[in-house]
Design an enzyme around this catalytic site. Sequence first.
Site, PDB file in Angstrom:
ATOM      1  N   ASP A  10       0.882  -1.160   0.000  1.00 54.33           N
ATOM      2  CA  ASP A  10       0.000   0.000   0.000  1.00 54.33           C
ATOM      3  C   ASP A  10       0.933   1.227   0.000  1.00 54.33           C
ATOM      4  OD1 ASP A  10      -2.352   1.621   0.462  1.00 54.33           O
ATOM      5  OD2 ASP A  10      -1.712   1.761   2.548  1.00 54.33           O
ATOM      6  N   LEU A  11       0.429   2.383  -0.374  1.00 52.03           N
ATOM      7  CA  LEU A  11       1.308   3.565  -0.438  1.00 52.03           C
ATOM      8  C   LEU A  11       1.129   4.474   0.784  1.00 52.03           C
ATOM      9  CD1 LEU A  11       3.299   5.324  -2.114  1.00 52.03           C
ATOM     10  CD2 LEU A  11       1.305   6.422  -3.130  1.00 52.03           C
ATOM     11  N   ASP A  12      -0.088   5.037   0.899  1.00 48.08           N
ATOM     12  CA  ASP A  12      -0.343   6.020   1.953  1.00 48.08           C
ATOM     13  C   ASP A  12      -0.319   5.349   3.325  1.00 48.08           C
ATOM     14  OD1 ASP A  12      -0.803   8.226   0.153  1.00 48.08           O
ATOM     15  OD2 ASP A  12      -2.716   7.307  -0.359  1.00 48.08           O
ATOM     16  N   THR A  18       1.126  10.408   3.911  1.00 53.45           N
ATOM     17  CA  THR A  18       0.383  11.447   3.192  1.00 53.45           C
ATOM     18  C   THR A  18      -0.906  11.838   3.920  1.00 53.45           C
ATOM     19  OG1 THR A  18      -0.400   9.605   1.895  1.00 53.45           O
ATOM     20  CG2 THR A  18       1.175  11.079   0.820  1.00 53.45           C
ATOM     21  N   LYS A  46      -8.660   6.874   6.279  1.00 54.90           N
ATOM     22  CA  LYS A  46      -7.467   6.131   5.850  1.00 54.90           C
ATOM     23  C   LYS A  46      -7.846   4.893   5.047  1.00 54.90           C
ATOM     24  CE  LYS A  46      -4.131   7.802   9.138  1.00 54.90           C
ATOM     25  NZ  LYS A  46      -3.269   7.532  10.295  1.00 54.90           N
ATOM     26  N   SER A 115      -2.541   0.447  -4.300  1.00 56.61           N
ATOM     27  CA  SER A 115      -3.042   1.630  -3.587  1.00 56.61           C
ATOM     28  C   SER A 115      -4.388   2.084  -4.128  1.00 56.61           C
ATOM     29  CB  SER A 115      -2.019   2.771  -3.772  1.00 56.61           C
ATOM     30  OG  SER A 115      -2.568   4.000  -3.357  1.00 56.61           O
ATOM     31  N   ALA A 116      -5.215   2.640  -3.239  1.00 57.56           N
ATOM     32  CA  ALA A 116      -6.506   3.190  -3.655  1.00 57.56           C
ATOM     33  C   ALA A 116      -6.360   4.574  -4.287  1.00 57.56           C
ATOM     34  CB  ALA A 116      -7.414   3.306  -2.431  1.00 57.56           C
ATOM     35  N   LYS A 146     -10.933  -1.524  -1.448  1.00 54.82           N
ATOM     36  CA  LYS A 146     -10.611  -2.413  -0.333  1.00 54.82           C
ATOM     37  C   LYS A 146     -11.775  -2.323   0.668  1.00 54.82           C
ATOM     38  CE  LYS A 146      -5.760  -1.053  -0.875  1.00 54.82           C
ATOM     39  NZ  LYS A 146      -4.610  -0.318  -0.308  1.00 54.82           N
ATOM     40  N   GLU A 170       0.212  -3.351   4.721  1.00 57.87           N
ATOM     41  CA  GLU A 170      -0.955  -2.461   4.835  1.00 57.87           C
ATOM     42  C   GLU A 170      -1.032  -1.751   6.186  1.00 57.87           C
ATOM     43  OE1 GLU A 170      -3.610  -0.933   3.999  1.00 57.87           O
ATOM     44  OE2 GLU A 170      -3.854  -1.506   1.919  1.00 57.87           O
ATOM     45  N   ASP A 171      -1.537  -0.522   6.169  1.00 61.62           N
ATOM     46  CA  ASP A 171      -1.724   0.212   7.435  1.00 61.62           C
ATOM     47  C   ASP A 171      -3.200   0.385   7.790  1.00 61.62           C
ATOM     48  OD1 ASP A 171      -2.190   2.139   5.330  1.00 61.62           O
ATOM     49  OD2 ASP A 171      -2.145   3.671   6.901  1.00 61.62           O
TER      50      ASP A 171
HETATM   51  C1  BG6 Z   1      -5.751   6.006   0.108  1.00 61.80           C
HETATM   52  C2  BG6 Z   1      -5.718   6.948   1.290  1.00 61.80           C
HETATM   53  O1  BG6 Z   1      -4.492   5.422  -0.089  1.00 61.80           O
HETATM   54  O2  BG6 Z   1      -6.117   6.721  -1.087  1.00 61.80           O
HETATM   55  C3  BG6 Z   1      -7.055   7.642   1.430  1.00 61.80           C
HETATM   56  O3  BG6 Z   1      -5.416   6.205   2.469  1.00 61.80           O
HETATM   57  C4  BG6 Z   1      -7.414   8.347   0.121  1.00 61.80           C
HETATM   58  O4  BG6 Z   1      -6.995   8.564   2.496  1.00 61.80           O
HETATM   59  C5  BG6 Z   1      -7.395   7.348  -1.028  1.00 61.80           C
HETATM   60  O5  BG6 Z   1      -8.698   8.951   0.222  1.00 61.80           O
HETATM   61  C6  BG6 Z   1      -7.694   7.995  -2.377  1.00 61.80           C
HETATM   62  O6  BG6 Z   1      -6.676   8.880  -2.687  1.00 61.80           O
HETATM   63  P1  BG6 Z   1      -6.707   9.935  -3.869  1.00 61.80           P
HETATM   64  O7  BG6 Z   1      -5.279  10.421  -3.931  1.00 61.80           O
HETATM   65  O8  BG6 Z   1      -7.096   9.200  -5.115  1.00 61.80           O
HETATM   66  O9  BG6 Z   1      -7.685  10.995  -3.513  1.00 61.80           O
HETATM   67 MG    MG Z   2      -2.795   3.126   3.582  1.00 65.30          MG
END
Ligand code: BG6
Ligand code: MG
Length: 215
Positions: A10-12, A18, A46, A115-116, A146, A170-171
Amino acid sequence: MTEIKACIFDLDGVVVDTAKYHFIAWKQLADKLGFEFTEEHNELLKGVSRMRSLDILLEIGKVEISQEEKERLAAEKNDLYISLILKMTPEEILPGVEDFFKSLQQNNIKIALGSASKNAPLILERINLTHYFDAIVDGNSIDKAKPDPEVFLKGAEYLGVDPVQCVVFEDAIAGVEAAINGGMKCIGVGDANTLNHADFVISGFNEMSLERLAF
Ligand code: BG6
Ligand code: MG
């Protein structure tokens, strides 16, 4: 013991923090709409998609608006978020992440992103990590959020690795569930009580090593 052939990150909250930038951007929107948005509220977002995050924020403020207005607000939040992440540098990579990537590469273990975020490619570019990834799956290439396992299963498919030979990092609770739903192993990054469905939890990558992948 299964041989691990790939790690999916996962990224964030795993590679970079972030959440603080998301918080600034969401809070500015809430300020404009005239209600309070706290760090505790931000925890609820998150791992949650952008539009679902907006819905949660509007529920907190008890604000009801049209779909068209939602699209406009989501775009406004994202513009501010992008202006913040454009200033990111490689110094923001969380401790131990890059060393762990290097040891994976040296041992021919594939690396994917799951990542989402639709902004994932921009963030990876700003922190100069793109070149480590053998596959990138982000919010632009998935239909289901997810805890649906789509994002991780696509990653495994792009890499040509069986899901049972993948470990996900994952966090977020929904992310841990997504990994489990995809038949993958999962190492939680963060709080062991919150992420108690993961196989085990690390507080950061300084605690991680190739040896710990063998479980
Ligand atoms: C996830 C974050 O990785 O991405 C969420 O944990 C965020 O907080 C989601 O809303 C979507 O991100 P983005 O950059 O497409 O708005
Ligand atoms: Mg995350």
